[in-house]
Design a protein around this motif. Structure first.
Motif, PDB file in Angstrom:
ATOM      1  N   LEU A  61      -2.956   9.546  10.982  1.00 31.08           N
ATOM      2  CA  LEU A  61      -2.260   7.820   9.723  1.00 31.08           C
ATOM      3  C   LEU A  61      -2.698   6.859   8.842  1.00 31.08           C
ATOM      4  CD1 LEU A  61       0.418   6.784  10.871  1.00 31.08           C
ATOM      5  CD2 LEU A  61      -0.644   5.822  12.735  1.00 31.08           C
ATOM      6  N   GLU A  62      -4.133   6.775   9.336  1.00 32.22           N
ATOM      7  CA  GLU A  62      -4.904   6.295   8.132  1.00 32.22           C
ATOM      8  C   GLU A  62      -4.593   6.909   7.453  1.00 32.22           C
ATOM      9  OE1 GLU A  62      -8.640   5.615   9.941  1.00 32.22           O
ATOM     10  OE2 GLU A  62      -8.723   4.490  10.736  1.00 32.22           O
ATOM     11  N   LEU A  92       6.888   6.858  10.125  1.00 37.75           N
ATOM     12  CA  LEU A  92       6.004   6.015  10.540  1.00 37.75           C
ATOM     13  C   LEU A  92       5.464   5.449   9.408  1.00 37.75           C
ATOM     14  CD1 LEU A  92       5.672   4.279  12.858  1.00 37.75           C
ATOM     15  CD2 LEU A  92       3.646   6.331  13.740  1.00 37.75           C
ATOM     16  N   ALA A  93       4.106   5.741   8.803  1.00 36.73           N
ATOM     17  CA  ALA A  93       3.217   5.700   7.557  1.00 36.73           C
ATOM     18  C   ALA A  93       4.324   4.506   7.062  1.00 36.73           C
ATOM     19  CB  ALA A  93       3.093   6.843   7.003  1.00 36.73           C
ATOM     20  N   CYS A 102      -4.696  -5.004   1.821  1.00 35.20           N
ATOM     21  CA  CYS A 102      -3.827  -4.651   2.855  1.00 35.20           C
ATOM     22  C   CYS A 102      -3.842  -3.413   3.602  1.00 35.20           C
ATOM     23  CB  CYS A 102      -2.686  -4.018   1.355  1.00 35.20           C
ATOM     24  SG  CYS A 102      -1.596  -5.770   0.923  1.00 35.20           S
ATOM     25  N   TYR A 103      -5.103  -2.608   3.495  1.00 33.71           N
ATOM     26  CA  TYR A 103      -5.072  -1.530   4.008  1.00 33.71           C
ATOM     27  C   TYR A 103      -6.181  -2.262   5.010  1.00 33.71           C
ATOM     28  CZ  TYR A 103      -7.264   2.381   5.325  1.00 33.71           C
ATOM     29  OH  TYR A 103      -7.742   3.880   6.778  1.00 33.71           O
ATOM     30  N   GLY A 158      -2.247   6.789   0.869  1.00 35.24           N
ATOM     31  CA  GLY A 158      -1.702   7.365   0.293  1.00 35.24           C
ATOM     32  C   GLY A 158      -0.265   6.474  -0.783  1.00 35.24           C
ATOM     33  N   MET A 159       0.061   5.179   0.450  1.00 32.71           N
ATOM     34  CA  MET A 159       1.577   4.987   0.303  1.00 32.71           C
ATOM     35  C   MET A 159       0.907   3.511  -0.182  1.00 32.71           C
ATOM     36  SD  MET A 159       4.147   5.704   3.540  1.00 32.71           S
ATOM     37  CE  MET A 159       3.964   8.157   3.376  1.00 32.71           C
ATOM     38  N   LEU A 160      -0.458   2.774  -0.366  1.00 30.22           N
ATOM     39  CA  LEU A 160      -0.523   1.381  -0.494  1.00 30.22           C
ATOM     40  C   LEU A 160      -0.921   1.325  -2.131  1.00 30.22           C
ATOM     41  CD1 LEU A 160      -1.919  -0.036   2.330  1.00 30.22           C
ATOM     42  CD2 LEU A 160      -0.464  -0.577   1.556  1.00 30.22           C
ATOM     43  N   PRO A 161      -0.490   0.491  -2.864  1.00 27.37           N
ATOM     44  CA  PRO A 161      -1.446   0.800  -4.297  1.00 27.37           C
ATOM     45  C   PRO A 161      -2.983   1.007  -4.490  1.00 27.37           C
ATOM     46  CG  PRO A 161       0.121  -1.665  -3.782  1.00 27.37           C
ATOM     47  CD  PRO A 161      -0.034  -1.271  -2.255  1.00 27.37           C
TER      48      PRO A 161
END
Length: 147
Positions: free
Chosen positions: A101-102, A28-29, A118-119, A107-110
Protein backbone atom coordinates in the motif's frame (compact mmCIF):
# COMPACT_ATOMS: atom_id res chain seq x y z
CA UNK A 1 -13.04 37.19 -9.11
CA UNK A 2 -9.82 36.63 -7.17
CA UNK A 3 -7.89 33.40 -6.92
CA UNK A 4 -7.68 32.11 -3.36
CA UNK A 5 -4.29 30.94 -2.09
CA UNK A 6 -4.17 29.41 1.38
CA UNK A 7 -1.58 30.51 3.91
CA UNK A 8 0.28 28.08 6.16
CA UNK A 9 -1.44 29.52 9.25
CA UNK A 10 -4.91 28.82 7.77
CA UNK A 11 -4.37 25.10 7.12
CA UNK A 12 -6.35 22.79 9.41
CA UNK A 13 -5.12 19.18 9.49
CA UNK A 14 -7.32 16.28 10.57
CA UNK A 15 -6.64 12.60 11.19
CA UNK A 16 -8.53 9.95 9.24
CA UNK A 17 -8.54 6.18 9.64
CA UNK A 18 -9.17 3.69 6.83
CA UNK A 19 -9.78 -0.04 7.15
CA UNK A 20 -8.19 -1.71 4.10
CA UNK A 21 -9.80 -5.10 4.65
CA UNK A 22 -11.39 -6.32 1.41
CA UNK A 23 -10.61 -3.11 -0.53
CA UNK A 24 -8.85 -3.16 -3.91
CA UNK A 25 -5.24 -1.91 -3.71
CA UNK A 26 -5.26 0.62 -6.55
CA UNK A 27 -8.68 2.10 -5.82
CA UNK A 28 -7.85 2.52 -2.14
CA UNK A 29 -4.45 4.04 -2.94
CA UNK A 30 -5.98 6.70 -5.20
CA UNK A 31 -8.44 7.77 -2.51
CA UNK A 32 -5.71 7.91 0.15
CA UNK A 33 -3.43 9.93 -2.15
CA UNK A 34 -6.33 12.32 -2.84
CA UNK A 35 -6.76 13.00 0.89
CA UNK A 36 -3.00 13.19 1.60
CA UNK A 37 -2.67 15.82 -1.13
CA UNK A 38 -5.62 17.84 0.23
CA UNK A 39 -7.71 17.83 -2.94
CA UNK A 40 -10.86 17.00 -0.96
CA UNK A 41 -10.80 20.47 0.64
CA UNK A 42 -12.46 23.48 -0.99
CA UNK A 43 -9.41 25.61 -0.11
CA UNK A 44 -6.97 23.35 -2.02
CA UNK A 45 -3.80 25.17 -3.04
CA UNK A 46 -1.49 23.20 -5.37
CA UNK A 47 1.83 24.42 -3.96
CA UNK A 48 0.99 23.88 -0.27
CA UNK A 49 0.73 20.74 1.86
CA UNK A 50 -3.00 20.96 2.53
CA UNK A 51 -3.56 17.25 3.12
CA UNK A 52 -4.68 15.43 6.21
CA UNK A 53 -3.03 12.56 8.07
CA UNK A 54 -4.24 9.08 7.10
CA UNK A 55 -3.93 5.92 9.19
CA UNK A 56 -4.48 2.63 7.34
CA UNK A 57 -5.18 -0.53 9.33
CA UNK A 58 -5.45 -4.15 8.14
CA UNK A 59 -3.11 -3.47 5.20
CA UNK A 60 -2.30 -7.18 5.00
CA UNK A 61 -5.91 -7.87 3.94
CA UNK A 62 -5.93 -5.57 0.91
CA UNK A 63 -7.04 -7.30 -2.30
CA UNK A 64 -5.25 -7.35 -5.64
CA UNK A 65 -7.48 -7.90 -8.67
CA UNK A 66 -7.12 -10.89 -11.02
CA UNK A 67 -3.79 -12.74 -10.70
CA UNK A 68 -1.64 -9.71 -9.87
CA UNK A 69 -0.55 -11.38 -6.63
CA UNK A 70 1.81 -13.55 -8.71
CA UNK A 71 2.39 -11.47 -11.87
CA UNK A 72 2.86 -7.91 -10.56
CA UNK A 73 6.58 -7.23 -10.15
CA UNK A 74 8.30 -4.65 -7.95
CA UNK A 75 11.84 -3.60 -8.90
CA UNK A 76 14.54 -1.91 -6.84
CA UNK A 77 18.23 -1.36 -7.48
CA UNK A 78 21.05 -1.67 -4.97
CA UNK A 79 23.28 0.80 -6.81
CA UNK A 80 25.86 -1.81 -7.79
CA UNK A 81 26.33 -3.37 -11.22
CA UNK A 82 23.79 -6.12 -11.77
CA UNK A 83 22.01 -5.04 -8.61
CA UNK A 84 18.43 -5.10 -9.91
CA UNK A 85 16.25 -6.95 -7.41
CA UNK A 86 12.76 -8.07 -8.41
CA UNK A 87 9.98 -9.33 -6.14
CA UNK A 88 6.38 -10.32 -6.78
CA UNK A 89 3.50 -8.84 -4.83
CA UNK A 90 3.09 -12.16 -2.98
CA UNK A 91 6.71 -12.07 -1.79
CA UNK A 92 6.35 -8.49 -0.54
CA UNK A 93 3.06 -9.33 1.20
CA UNK A 94 4.74 -12.24 2.98
CA UNK A 95 7.64 -10.17 4.32
CA UNK A 96 6.25 -6.60 4.65
CA UNK A 97 2.46 -6.51 4.07
CA UNK A 98 2.13 -2.75 4.60
CA UNK A 99 4.75 -2.03 1.91
CA UNK A 100 2.33 -2.84 -0.95
CA UNK A 101 0.00 0.00 0.00
CA UNK A 102 2.86 2.39 0.77
CA UNK A 103 4.41 1.87 -2.69
CA UNK A 104 1.05 2.30 -4.42
CA UNK A 105 0.27 5.57 -2.62
CA UNK A 106 3.79 6.95 -3.02
CA UNK A 107 3.59 6.44 -6.79
CA UNK A 108 0.38 8.50 -6.92
CA UNK A 109 1.81 11.53 -5.11
CA UNK A 110 3.95 14.22 -6.79
CA UNK A 111 7.58 13.18 -7.26
CA UNK A 112 9.13 16.21 -5.59
CA UNK A 113 9.59 17.73 -2.10
CA UNK A 114 5.88 18.40 -1.73
CA UNK A 115 5.09 14.76 -2.48
CA UNK A 116 7.63 13.61 0.11
CA UNK A 117 6.07 15.89 2.68
CA UNK A 118 2.58 14.56 1.93
CA UNK A 119 3.85 10.95 2.09
CA UNK A 120 5.10 11.51 5.65
CA UNK A 121 1.48 11.92 6.75
CA UNK A 122 0.64 8.33 5.80
CA UNK A 123 0.77 5.68 8.56
CA UNK A 124 0.18 2.07 7.47
CA UNK A 125 -0.21 -0.90 9.83
CA UNK A 126 -0.59 -4.55 8.90
CA UNK A 127 -2.94 -5.37 11.80
CA UNK A 128 -5.92 -3.69 13.40
CA UNK A 129 -3.98 -1.89 16.18
CA UNK A 130 -2.33 1.50 15.78
CA UNK A 131 -0.63 3.89 18.25
CA UNK A 132 -2.53 7.03 17.13
CA UNK A 133 -5.62 6.86 19.32
CA UNK A 134 -4.63 10.13 21.03
CA UNK A 135 -5.20 11.98 17.74
CA UNK A 136 -8.88 10.88 17.71
CA UNK A 137 -8.96 9.79 14.05
CA UNK A 138 -12.27 9.91 12.20
CA UNK A 139 -13.38 7.36 9.64
CA UNK A 140 -12.76 8.64 6.14
CA UNK A 141 -16.15 9.76 4.72
CA UNK A 142 -17.74 7.41 2.21
CA UNK A 143 -18.07 10.19 -0.37
CA UNK A 144 -14.27 10.15 -0.57
CA UNK A 145 -14.02 6.35 -0.49
CA UNK A 146 -15.76 5.00 -3.58
CA UNK A 147 -15.38 1.29 -4.12
Amino acid sequence: MKTYSAKASEIQKKWFIVDAEGKTLGRLATQIAYVLRGKHKPTFTPHMDMGDNVIVINAEKVVLSSNKELTKLYHRHTGFFGGLKTQTAAEIRASQPERLLELAVKGMLPHNRLGNECYRHLKVYAGAEHPHTAQNPEALPERTLKN
